[in-house]
Motif scaffolding. Structure first.
Motif, PDB file in Angstrom:
ATOM      1  N   LYS A  54       0.963  -1.423  -0.070  1.00 47.08           N
ATOM      2  CA  LYS A  54      -0.010   0.094  -0.067  1.00 47.08           C
ATOM      3  C   LYS A  54       0.867   1.501  -0.149  1.00 47.08           C
ATOM      4  O   LYS A  54       0.305   2.420  -0.501  1.00 47.08           O
ATOM      5  CB  LYS A  54      -0.863  -0.095   1.059  1.00 47.08           C
ATOM      6  N   SER A  55       2.021   1.111   0.668  1.00 50.23           N
ATOM      7  CA  SER A  55       3.066   2.385   0.765  1.00 50.23           C
ATOM      8  C   SER A  55       3.649   2.616  -0.669  1.00 50.23           C
ATOM      9  O   SER A  55       4.175   3.648  -0.866  1.00 50.23           O
ATOM     10  CB  SER A  55       3.910   2.336   1.673  1.00 50.23           C
ATOM     11  N   SER A  56       3.568   1.699  -1.620  1.00 47.05           N
ATOM     12  CA  SER A  56       4.227   2.009  -2.908  1.00 47.05           C
ATOM     13  C   SER A  56       3.558   2.573  -4.060  1.00 47.05           C
ATOM     14  O   SER A  56       2.202   2.130  -4.071  1.00 47.05           O
ATOM     15  CB  SER A  56       4.548   0.498  -3.641  1.00 47.05           C
ATOM     16  N   PRO A  57       4.165   3.494  -4.579  1.00 41.18           N
ATOM     17  CA  PRO A  57       3.313   4.111  -5.708  1.00 41.18           C
ATOM     18  C   PRO A  57       3.288   3.318  -6.980  1.00 41.18           C
ATOM     19  O   PRO A  57       2.599   3.825  -7.832  1.00 41.18           O
ATOM     20  CB  PRO A  57       4.244   5.429  -5.837  1.00 41.18           C
ATOM     21  N   LEU A  58       4.065   2.218  -7.031  1.00 36.45           N
ATOM     22  CA  LEU A  58       4.063   1.319  -8.186  1.00 36.45           C
ATOM     23  C   LEU A  58       2.747   0.556  -8.385  1.00 36.45           C
ATOM     24  O   LEU A  58       2.087   0.025  -7.169  1.00 36.45           O
ATOM     25  CB  LEU A  58       5.087   0.469  -8.233  1.00 36.45           C
ATOM     26  N   PRO A  59       2.389  -0.027  -9.600  1.00 36.26           N
ATOM     27  CA  PRO A  59       1.468  -0.985  -9.618  1.00 36.26           C
ATOM     28  C   PRO A  59       1.844  -2.146  -8.942  1.00 36.26           C
ATOM     29  O   PRO A  59       3.258  -2.572  -8.734  1.00 36.26           O
ATOM     30  CB  PRO A  59       1.391  -1.289 -11.157  1.00 36.26           C
ATOM     31  N   ILE A  60       0.939  -2.983  -8.493  1.00 33.64           N
ATOM     32  CA  ILE A  60       1.327  -3.976  -7.693  1.00 33.64           C
ATOM     33  C   ILE A  60       2.214  -5.126  -8.308  1.00 33.64           C
ATOM     34  O   ILE A  60       3.054  -5.713  -7.594  1.00 33.64           O
ATOM     35  CB  ILE A  60      -0.022  -4.739  -7.168  1.00 33.64           C
ATOM     36  N   GLU A  61       2.100  -5.315  -9.638  1.00 32.58           N
ATOM     37  CA  GLU A  61       3.001  -6.240 -10.360  1.00 32.58           C
ATOM     38  C   GLU A  61       4.428  -5.680 -10.467  1.00 32.58           C
ATOM     39  O   GLU A  61       5.353  -6.579 -10.664  1.00 32.58           O
ATOM     40  CB  GLU A  61       2.307  -6.728 -11.600  1.00 32.58           C
ATOM     41  N   GLU A  62       4.735  -4.654  -9.973  1.00 35.95           N
ATOM     42  CA  GLU A  62       6.145  -3.954 -10.132  1.00 35.95           C
ATOM     43  C   GLU A  62       6.668  -3.703  -8.881  1.00 35.95           C
ATOM     44  O   GLU A  62       7.882  -3.341  -8.762  1.00 35.95           O
ATOM     45  CB  GLU A  62       5.895  -2.794 -11.099  1.00 35.95           C
ATOM     46  N   VAL A  63       5.833  -4.096  -7.868  1.00 36.03           N
ATOM     47  CA  VAL A  63       6.451  -3.728  -6.495  1.00 36.03           C
ATOM     48  C   VAL A  63       7.358  -4.835  -6.078  1.00 36.03           C
ATOM     49  O   VAL A  63       7.097  -6.157  -6.062  1.00 36.03           O
ATOM     50  CB  VAL A  63       5.549  -3.731  -5.395  1.00 36.03           C
ATOM     51  N   ARG A  64       8.670  -4.664  -5.703  1.00 44.42           N
ATOM     52  CA  ARG A  64       9.449  -5.608  -5.169  1.00 44.42           C
ATOM     53  C   ARG A  64       9.716  -5.664  -3.852  1.00 44.42           C
ATOM     54  O   ARG A  64      10.527  -4.541  -3.302  1.00 44.42           O
ATOM     55  CB  ARG A  64      11.035  -5.427  -6.035  1.00 44.42           C
ATOM     56  N   PRO A  65       9.719  -6.670  -3.108  1.00 43.02           N
ATOM     57  CA  PRO A  65      10.046  -6.495  -1.575  1.00 43.02           C
ATOM     58  C   PRO A  65      11.482  -6.698  -1.655  1.00 43.02           C
ATOM     59  O   PRO A  65      11.999  -7.408  -2.369  1.00 43.02           O
ATOM     60  CB  PRO A  65       9.384  -7.882  -0.993  1.00 43.02           C
ATOM     61  N   PRO A  66      11.949  -5.999  -0.546  1.00 40.96           N
ATOM     62  CA  PRO A  66      13.555  -6.047  -0.232  1.00 40.96           C
ATOM     63  C   PRO A  66      14.100  -7.307  -0.481  1.00 40.96           C
ATOM     64  O   PRO A  66      13.623  -8.471   0.431  1.00 40.96           O
ATOM     65  CB  PRO A  66      13.723  -5.344   0.986  1.00 40.96           C
ATOM     66  N   ASP A  67      15.038  -7.852  -1.431  1.00 37.33           N
ATOM     67  CA  ASP A  67      15.497  -9.151  -1.364  1.00 37.33           C
ATOM     68  C   ASP A  67      14.400 -10.099  -2.086  1.00 37.33           C
ATOM     69  O   ASP A  67      14.759 -11.135  -1.826  1.00 37.33           O
ATOM     70  CB  ASP A  67      16.228  -9.606  -0.048  1.00 37.33           C
TER      71      ASP A  67
END
Length: 86
Positions: A54-67
């Motif tokens: 939710k905190s990411s401005p990116l579309p969900i498919e582009e969000v990369r969790p750290p590592d």
């Protein structure tokens, strides 16, 4: 059962080995069969990851969790797995 394909992660390999033994099979271990890598969120409450999404401005498919990996990377890997099966 003709073939047993498993993720190459330790817990999946252990389960596959037990199943394979009872069917006289040699399991095939593939990185492509892994579940999604949530990186630093592995083993943590899903609510932590949801808050990160939710905190990411990116579309969900582009969000990369750290590592970890993005959904796009997961889908790409899953596609390679399906190609292997065909």
């Amino acid at each position: 059962i003709d073939v047993l394909i498993s993720s190459d992660l330790v817990r999946a390999k252990e389960t596959a080995a037990a199943v394979a033994e009872s069917h006289s099979l040699s399991p095939v271990f593939l990185e492509e069969a892994r579940e999604r890598c949530y990186g630093t969120f592995q083993g943590k409450p899903i609510s932590d990851f949801e808050a990160f999404l939710k905190s990411s401005p990116l579309p969900i498919e582009e969000v990369r969790p750290p590592d970890g990996e993005t959904l796009q990377e997961l889908f790409s890997r899953a596609g390679r797995f399906l190609s292997y099966l065909m």
